[in-house]
Design a protein around this motif. Structure first.
Motif, PDB file in Angstrom:
ATOM      1  N   GLU A  60       0.841  -1.188   0.000  1.00 58.15           N
ATOM      2  CA  GLU A  60       0.000   0.000   0.000  1.00 58.15           C
ATOM      3  C   GLU A  60       0.877   1.239   0.000  1.00 58.15           C
ATOM      4  O   GLU A  60       1.770   1.380   0.826  1.00 58.15           O
ATOM      5  N   VAL A  61       0.611   2.128  -0.960  1.00 55.19           N
ATOM      6  CA  VAL A  61       1.346   3.376  -1.117  1.00 55.19           C
ATOM      7  C   VAL A  61       0.363   4.518  -0.927  1.00 55.19           C
ATOM      8  O   VAL A  61      -0.759   4.473  -1.431  1.00 55.19           O
ATOM      9  N   TRP A  62       0.776   5.557  -0.209  1.00 54.03           N
ATOM     10  CA  TRP A  62      -0.090   6.706   0.068  1.00 54.03           C
ATOM     11  C   TRP A  62       0.402   7.932  -0.673  1.00 54.03           C
ATOM     12  O   TRP A  62       1.608   8.165  -0.746  1.00 54.03           O
ATOM     13  N   THR A  63      -0.513   8.740  -1.192  1.00 54.28           N
ATOM     14  CA  THR A  63      -0.152  10.047  -1.733  1.00 54.28           C
ATOM     15  C   THR A  63      -0.605  11.094  -0.722  1.00 54.28           C
ATOM     16  O   THR A  63      -1.757  11.113  -0.309  1.00 54.28           O
ATOM     17  N   ILE A  64       0.344  11.941  -0.334  1.00 54.89           N
ATOM     18  CA  ILE A  64       0.132  12.921   0.732  1.00 54.89           C
ATOM     19  C   ILE A  64       0.832  14.209   0.309  1.00 54.89           C
ATOM     20  O   ILE A  64       1.899  14.152  -0.316  1.00 54.89           O
TER      21      ILE A  64
END
Length: 79
Positions: A60-64
């Motif tokens: 899981e990769v998050w864009t922030i």
């Protein structure tokens, strides 16, 4: 602050790694403007006994927003 792929960054005292930059495609998604994509190290795919070429699961990769991050400490590299 400008970040590069592979930088270790910190968000709320949690280290993570930059895996995508603004405008870059990750899978089917584009990293939004002024954001970075980070991986916190969770949801690791499991390696099969036969080696690295086979994995199951997904990470899981998050864009922030990039403004929320500080550059992290220099890592200790082990071999």
């Amino acid at each position: 602050m400008q970040f590069n792929l592979g930088d270790i960054v910190v968000l709320d005292d949690e280290p993570c790694v930059v895996v995508g930059l603004s405008g870059q495609l990750l899978g089917d998604e584009e990293v939004p403007e002024e954001h970075i994509a980070v991986w916190f190290g969770g949801n690791n795919p499991k390696r099969w006994d036969s080696g690295y070429e086979q994995v199951k699961g997904r990470i899981e990769v998050w864009t922030i927003p990039a403004a929320y991050f500080n550059l992290g400490p220099t890592p200790i590299v082990s071999h």
